[in-house]
Design a protein around this motif. Structure first.
Motif, PDB file in Angstrom:
ATOM      1  N   THR A 191      16.426  -3.676  17.497  1.00  0.00           N
ATOM      2  CA  THR A 191      17.733  -3.145  17.919  1.00  0.00           C
ATOM      3  C   THR A 191      18.906  -3.771  17.181  1.00  0.00           C
ATOM      4  N   ASP A 192      18.799  -5.065  16.811  1.00  0.00           N
ATOM      5  CA  ASP A 192      19.969  -5.823  16.334  1.00  0.00           C
ATOM      6  C   ASP A 192      21.036  -5.885  17.419  1.00  0.00           C
ATOM      7  N   CYS A 193      20.635  -5.850  18.681  1.00  0.00           N
ATOM      8  CA  CYS A 193      21.623  -5.808  19.763  1.00  0.00           C
ATOM      9  C   CYS A 193      22.669  -6.908  19.566  1.00  0.00           C
ATOM     10  N   VAL A 241      15.985 -13.035   6.880  1.00  0.00           N
ATOM     11  CA  VAL A 241      17.187 -12.767   6.089  1.00  0.00           C
ATOM     12  C   VAL A 241      17.831 -11.466   6.562  1.00  0.00           C
ATOM     13  N   HIS A 242      19.176 -11.486   6.736  1.00  0.00           N
ATOM     14  CA  HIS A 242      19.938 -10.238   6.837  1.00  0.00           C
ATOM     15  C   HIS A 242      20.261  -9.828   5.403  1.00  0.00           C
ATOM     16  N   GLY A 243      19.768  -8.698   4.928  1.00  0.00           N
ATOM     17  CA  GLY A 243      20.024  -8.331   3.544  1.00  0.00           C
ATOM     18  C   GLY A 243      20.170  -6.839   3.328  1.00  0.00           C
ATOM     19  N   SER A 274      12.427  -7.641  17.392  1.00  0.00           N
ATOM     20  CA  SER A 274      12.357  -8.830  16.532  1.00  0.00           C
ATOM     21  C   SER A 274      13.692  -9.188  15.884  1.00  0.00           C
ATOM     22  N   HIS A 275      14.788  -8.595  16.355  1.00  0.00           N
ATOM     23  CA  HIS A 275      16.101  -8.914  15.779  1.00  0.00           C
ATOM     24  C   HIS A 275      17.175  -8.624  16.815  1.00  0.00           C
ATOM     25  N   SER A 276      17.740  -9.702  17.404  1.00  0.00           N
ATOM     26  CA  SER A 276      18.879  -9.501  18.307  1.00  0.00           C
ATOM     27  C   SER A 276      19.833 -10.687  18.215  1.00  0.00           C
ATOM     28  N   HIS A 277      21.066 -10.413  18.595  1.00  0.00           N
ATOM     29  CA  HIS A 277      22.109 -11.457  18.687  1.00  0.00           C
ATOM     30  C   HIS A 277      22.560 -11.463  20.146  1.00  0.00           C
ATOM     31  N   LEU A 278      21.634 -11.828  21.030  1.00  0.00           N
ATOM     32  CA  LEU A 278      21.841 -11.534  22.445  1.00  0.00           C
ATOM     33  C   LEU A 278      22.723 -12.540  23.169  1.00  0.00           C
ATOM     34  N   ASP A 324      15.956  -8.006   6.970  1.00  0.00           N
ATOM     35  CA  ASP A 324      16.395  -7.059   7.984  1.00  0.00           C
ATOM     36  C   ASP A 324      17.629  -6.271   7.539  1.00  0.00           C
ATOM     37  N   HIS A 325      17.649  -5.008   7.881  1.00  0.00           N
ATOM     38  CA  HIS A 325      18.583  -3.938   7.544  1.00  0.00           C
ATOM     39  C   HIS A 325      17.960  -3.082   6.447  1.00  0.00           C
ATOM     40  N   CYS A 326      17.966  -3.550   5.177  1.00  0.00           N
ATOM     41  CA  CYS A 326      17.320  -2.786   4.091  1.00  0.00           C
ATOM     42  C   CYS A 326      17.857  -1.355   4.010  1.00  0.00           C
TER      43      CYS A 326
HETATM   44 ZN   LIG Z   1      21.689  -8.922  12.859  1.00  0.00          ZN
END
Ligand SMILES: [Zn+2]
Length: 402
Positions: free
Chosen positions: A304-306, A228-230, A68-72, A251-253
């Motif tokens: 993954t935050d790939c 949110v990236h936080g 649910s989180h990627s920068h592909l 996301d991150h936390c």
């Molecule tokens: Zn990210």
């Protein structure tokens, strides 16, 4: 319409069970699929006749992983930045500019080909849903182009014009936030389901709480869901802003104080804390305390935050093994976070659990038990089961359909 029976399932993990583990384990099971939807689940001995049959030979079937989180979508790589960081240089978000320059310079055909190859890679590792963020274009035309390409591969696309302030706006941050909200957003919205912002006062390149609020409220007004990236690089306002605005995910936390944890617990029905331990691994950062979040009653997801800077891996099995080793999760909790949890962070009920009426997104483990996901890190035991006999997945172009 043709049907396909998947038989010989040694261990079926539906992720829809009762009890503390909630895995819904069945042994010697079978599934029947019609038109990419699960229409029957039961014991192998009772499986009804179907047009096609796939025998998985006693292996494990789990819900396809939901990343649910990627920068592909990007061009170029930052391997030298990674190598430098491993010798002690800290990460502050500045290297994103390198990827922005490479992405702007790439042709549409090049970007499309790179994205297709990455999607082939993650499908081979068991992922069946991928969220894809823009954020390496940072002009109206380049953000639009990234989202147009990404939306050909996944319905879960996210406009991240507020990734960093690009070099040409470093002396006019307000002007850049205006560009994001007034020009990029209307162009991007038809191709995006979500809007996201890198809310991080500890990075000079990212956005503070007021800037992030402007971006998110404009996105909500345009009909987009919020992410949110936080709280990646230090304590900050990201988590509480996400909860206040009803974001689906923060996301991150990595850095949370008691008030953040309480806020996430209170908002557990709406806002999911998405943990990205691959980033913490690749940047030698502390890991978030997932067990603390679960104990407080918060909802968690794994992704993954790939991306080319802080985690160039699309491997959900690796993320699951990291979550068990480093975040304090049991193998069951980690698998649930990577399926049901991340589906919830995308506000999806039709994926993440193998139940009647849900999509037949199946991942097969070449192992006798789901425990092997965490037990055998780095070994390619997981892959997406192609049930393309229904004709739904026979495309030559690799795609993530859900
Ligand atoms: Zn990210």
């Amino acid at each position: 319409m043709s049907s396909t029976a998947v038989t010989g399932i040694g261990e079926l993990v539906t992720c829809d069970g009762a009890g503390p583990e909630r895995l819904g384990l069945r042994s010697n099971a079978a599934l029947v699929i019609e038109d990419s939807v699960i229409v029957w689940i039961g014991s192998a001995a009772d499986a009804p006749a179907a047009d096609n049959r796939i025998d998985v030979g006693g292996r494990v079937i789990v819900p396809g992983f939901v990343d649910s989180h990627s920068h592909l979508i990007f061009a170029g790589d930052r391997a030298t930045e990674f190598a430098a960081r491993m010798t002690g240089q800290p990460y502050d978000g500045g290297g994103i500019g390198v990827t922005v320059a490479a992405t702007r310079a790439a042709t549409e055909a090049k970007l499309t080909g790179l994205l297709a190859a990455r999607i082939r890679e993650l499908r081979a590792l068991g992922t069946t849903t991928i969220e894809i963020k823009s954020g390496y274009g940072l002009t109206v035309a380049d953000e639009l182009r990234s989202l147009q390409i990404a939306s050909q591969f996944s319905p879960e696309t996210t406009f991240l014009g507020a990734h960093v302030v690009p070099a040409e706006y470093v002396h006019d941050r307000e002007g850049y936030v205006d560009l994001v909200t007034r020009a990029m957003l209307p162009a991007a919205a038809p191709y995006a389901r979500w809007i996201d912002v890198f809310c991080e006062p500890h990075s000079a390149h990212a956005f503070d709480a007021d800037e992030a609020r402007k971006v998110l409220t404009a996105g909500a007004a345009a009909g987009l869901g919020l992410r949110v990236h936080g709280n990646q690089l230090g304590l900050g306002p990201g988590v509480r802003l996400a909860v206040e605005l009803g974001a689906a995910s923060v996301d991150h936390c990595t850095y949370l104080d008691d008030a953040d944890v309480d806020a996430l617990a209170e908002a557990a029905e709406h806002t999911v804390a998405t943990l990205l331990p691959g980033v913490d691994f690749c940047t030698r950062s502390p890991y978030p305390d997932a067990a603390r979040l679960l104990a407080a009653g918060a909802s968690i997801a794994l992704a993954t935050d790939c991306n080319p800077g802080t985690c160039y891996s699309s491997s959900m099995p690796w993320v699951i093994s990291l979550a068990v080793r480093e975040l304090g999760l049991t193998p069951a909790q980690a698998l649930l976070a990577a399926t049901v949890g991340s589906a919830k962070s995308l506000r999806r009920n039709d994926i993440g659990r193998l139940v009647l009426g849900n999509r037949a997104d199946l991942t097969m483990l070449d192992a006798p038990s789901y425990l092997h996901l965490a037990y055998r890190p780095g070994v390619p035991i997981a892959r997406t089961l192609d049930v393309g006999l229904t004709g739904q997945r026979a495309n030559t172009r690799p795609s993530v359909l859900s």
